[in-house]
Design a protein around this motif. Structure first.
Motif, short mmCIF file in Angstrom:
data_model
loop_
_atom_site.label_atom_id
_atom_site.label_comp_id
_atom_site.label_asym_id
_atom_site.label_seq_id
_atom_site.Cartn_x
_atom_site.Cartn_y
_atom_site.Cartn_z
N THR A 7 -16.31 3.43 -12.59
CA THR A 7 -15.64 4.10 -11.47
C THR A 7 -14.29 3.47 -11.24
O THR A 7 -14.13 2.25 -11.39
N GLY A 8 -13.31 4.28 -10.90
CA GLY A 8 -11.98 3.78 -10.59
C GLY A 8 -11.67 3.88 -9.11
O GLY A 8 -10.50 3.88 -8.73
N ILE A 9 -12.72 3.94 -8.27
CA ILE A 9 -12.50 4.17 -6.84
C ILE A 9 -12.48 2.87 -6.06
O ILE A 9 -11.48 2.54 -5.40
N ASP B 156 -15.16 -11.57 -2.10
CA ASP B 156 -15.28 -11.29 -0.67
C ASP B 156 -14.19 -10.36 -0.12
O ASP B 156 -13.87 -10.40 1.07
N ARG B 157 -13.62 -9.53 -0.98
CA ARG B 157 -12.69 -8.49 -0.57
C ARG B 157 -13.11 -7.20 -1.24
O ARG B 157 -13.90 -7.19 -2.19
N TYR B 158 -12.58 -6.08 -0.77
CA TYR B 158 -12.81 -4.83 -1.48
C TYR B 158 -11.53 -4.01 -1.49
O TYR B 158 -10.67 -4.15 -0.61
N TYR B 159 -11.39 -3.17 -2.53
CA TYR B 159 -10.12 -2.51 -2.82
C TYR B 159 -10.36 -1.04 -3.14
O TYR B 159 -11.31 -0.70 -3.85
N PHE B 160 -9.51 -0.19 -2.59
CA PHE B 160 -9.52 1.23 -2.91
C PHE B 160 -8.41 1.51 -3.91
O PHE B 160 -7.23 1.36 -3.59
N ARG B 161 -8.77 1.86 -5.12
CA ARG B 161 -7.81 2.11 -6.19
C ARG B 161 -6.82 0.96 -6.33
O ARG B 161 -5.61 1.14 -6.49
N GLY B 162 -7.33 -0.27 -6.24
CA GLY B 162 -6.53 -1.46 -6.44
C GLY B 162 -5.82 -1.98 -5.20
O GLY B 162 -5.24 -3.06 -5.23
N VAL B 163 -5.86 -1.24 -4.09
CA VAL B 163 -5.18 -1.64 -2.85
C VAL B 163 -6.20 -2.21 -1.88
O VAL B 163 -7.30 -1.66 -1.73
N ASP B 164 -5.87 -3.32 -1.23
CA ASP B 164 -6.78 -3.94 -0.28
C ASP B 164 -7.23 -2.91 0.76
O ASP B 164 -6.41 -2.36 1.52
N ALA B 165 -8.53 -2.64 0.80
CA ALA B 165 -9.05 -1.56 1.65
C ALA B 165 -8.92 -1.89 3.13
O ALA B 165 -8.65 -1.00 3.95
N VAL C 139 -6.16 7.58 4.42
CA VAL C 139 -6.96 6.76 3.51
C VAL C 139 -7.82 7.65 2.62
O VAL C 139 -7.98 7.38 1.42
N ALA C 140 -8.37 8.72 3.19
CA ALA C 140 -9.19 9.65 2.40
C ALA C 140 -8.36 10.27 1.28
O ALA C 140 -8.82 10.36 0.13
N GLU C 141 -7.15 10.68 1.59
CA GLU C 141 -6.29 11.27 0.56
C GLU C 141 -5.99 10.25 -0.55
O GLU C 141 -5.93 10.61 -1.72
N TRP C 142 -5.76 9.01 -0.16
CA TRP C 142 -5.53 7.97 -1.17
C TRP C 142 -6.75 7.82 -2.07
O TRP C 142 -6.64 7.70 -3.29
N LEU C 143 -7.93 7.84 -1.45
CA LEU C 143 -9.16 7.68 -2.22
C LEU C 143 -9.36 8.86 -3.18
O LEU C 143 -9.80 8.69 -4.31
N TRP C 144 -9.03 10.06 -2.71
CA TRP C 144 -9.24 11.27 -3.52
C TRP C 144 -8.21 11.42 -4.63
O TRP C 144 -8.54 11.83 -5.73
N THR C 145 -6.95 11.12 -4.32
CA THR C 145 -5.86 11.50 -5.23
C THR C 145 -5.04 10.34 -5.76
O THR C 145 -4.29 10.52 -6.72
N ALA D 71 0.83 -1.20 0.00
CA ALA D 71 0.00 0.00 0.00
C ALA D 71 0.86 1.25 0.00
O ALA D 71 0.60 2.21 -0.71
N GLY D 72 1.93 1.24 0.83
CA GLY D 72 2.78 2.41 0.87
C GLY D 72 3.50 2.65 -0.44
O GLY D 72 3.64 3.77 -0.90
#
Length: 443
Positions: A85-87, A93-102, A114-120, A5-6
């Protein structure tokens, strides 16, 4: 946990995404032959795929053409409207924010990060949000004018309106303006809420909300700001960690009902405050954000009666669904619930509520193969921390505000008013006779 993620959040530039002919046709809502017609007319450029079989297309160029041509959104296999959507992606049974395990993202990073990652799509370590003084003062005055029995969602809704009124530049829909407004709106909403145990009505209107020194302040994490709004119990670091993780887990969940409402508002080019207001209006439904309150009350009753069996039996006898169980998008346990349960298991004070939740799951499993969802996990947090039943709804609303903003940013880049479905008329066919007056004239 890995550093994936980092690494992905470092903002490094990657090669432009390439689409196959089939994927391009799906995005454009046309047949594959039409894609090549666009190429021949110079509206799209293509490259030969590796191995010389077929062509590939630049995703950015395809999306730009899609906005220009004004094609309709595709439908899902079930026939429901689908929105690109690309968010957030939910699968297996998993979910991902911009391809990263949420779930991993929320466990490792603070809510604001996390919000900044989701936005930008960029990770900004140590990011903190601060409430501007003028917006906060307006929000507190407005919240303070509400009656004492007003719920937290009532307060959040009017706080959004007050913050909007205090922002004369709210109609600026540029990316930087929207992001700046979001970073100030979220802490404003939290700081406008009364402290738990105080009088949210007369006391607030008298200016006696006694805001914590950290309320809306820069450098203080949002979870620490929110905690005293939810409970009078002192915050320990472990419990704050659970709350912060809950905020991160709940930021977005694809096109949930409130998010769809937010995108419709953004499609009409409503400003971000209005987008959040649209989301809050839907969130209050008992089948969405308010569901955690039902789970809280059930869990409290299980603890009071000494076991889940009589409580579950009452629900089944009345034909009611057992709160906190099952999710239409997951065949197993909701990954958000799994993450929170793991953290709650490390807090001794949460043990009774956590055992009660597991009792509910195992008791209900005798009749239906249902798993815990995030509402049950929020209920464990709220019951064990001395919070009110609506605390989970408050956490949900504050957290999801960031998700609504992410979807608004994405929708602002689309064709305006594309979220306009066609009605399927089922009334009487015209022409019908003009109706006559049926009421007697006034005497």
């Amino acid at each position: 946990m890995t550093d994936q993620a980092g690494d992905e959040g470092g903002g490094s530039k990657s090669a432009p995404q390439r689409l196959t002919t089939r994927e391009t046709a799906e995005r454009l809502g046309v047949k594959p032959e039409t894609v090549y017609a666009y190429v021949s007319r110079g509206q799209l450029s293509s490259n030969r795929a590796p191995g010389g079989r077929g062509s590939t297309f630049d995703a950015t160029e395809v999306d730009a053409l899609a906005r220009r041509t004004g094609r309709r959104e595709p439908c899902s296999p079930a026939g429901e409207p689908a929105v690109r959507t690309g968010i957030t992606l939910i699968e297996s049974d998993r979910y991902y924010f911009r391809g990263v395990d949420a779930a991993e993202l929320a466990l490792r990073y603070a809510y604001e990060e996390v919000a900044e990652w989701l936005w930008t799509g960029e990770l900004r370590p140590g990011m903190r949000f601060a409430a501007p003084a003028e917006a906060l003062a307006a929000a507190r005055r407005t919240v303070g004018a509400l009656p004492a029995h007003a719920g937290s969602t009532d307060r959040l809704r009017v706080a959004v309106v007050a913050a909007a009124a205090a922002d004369p530049l709210r109609f600026d829909l540029s990316r930087e303006a929207v992001l700046g407004g979001a970073r100030s709106l979220i802490p404003t909403l939290v700081a406008a809420l009364p402290t738990a145990g105080g009088d949210g009505g007369a006391e607030a209107s008298a200016g006696a909300l006694a805001p914590d020194a950290a309320d809306g302040a820069s450098g203080v994490g949002l979870a620490r700001q929110l905690w005293p709004k939810l409970t009078a119990q002192p915050a320990d670091e472990a419990s704050l960690g659970v709350l912060d993780t809950a905020l991160g887990l709940l930021i977005d969940h694809d096109l949930a009902a409130s998010t769809l409402a937010a995108r419709v508002a953004a499609s009409a080019r409503a400003h971000p405050y209005a987008v959040v207001s649209a989301g809050l209006g839907v969130l209050e439904g008992p089948l969405h954000g308010a569901a955690s309150g039902l789970a809280h009350r059930m869990l409290a009753e299980v603890l009071e009666r000494g076991g889940a069996a009589p409580v579950v039996a009452d629900h089944l006898r009345a034909g009611r669904q057992v709160p906190g169980l099952g999710h239409r998008l997951y065949t197993g346990e909701d990954p958000r619930a799994a993450g929170l349960f793991a953290l709650l298991a490390e807090i001794p004070g949460a043990a009774p509520a956590l055992a009660a939740a597991r009792d509910v799951v195992s008791t209900t499993a005798r009749h239906a193969p249902l798993h815990a969802n995030v509402d049950l996990a929020l209920a464990v947090l709220s019951v064990s921390s001395g919070m009110d039943a609506e605390a989970g709804e408050t956490v949900f609303a504050v957290s999801r505000t960031a998700g609504w903003i992410a979807h608004a940013l994405e929708e602002y880049g689309e064709r305006p008013l594309r979220m306009r479905p066609l009605g399927r008329y089922t009334g009487p066919r015209p022409p019908q006779p003009l109706p006559g007056a049926t009421d007697s004239p006034p005497q």
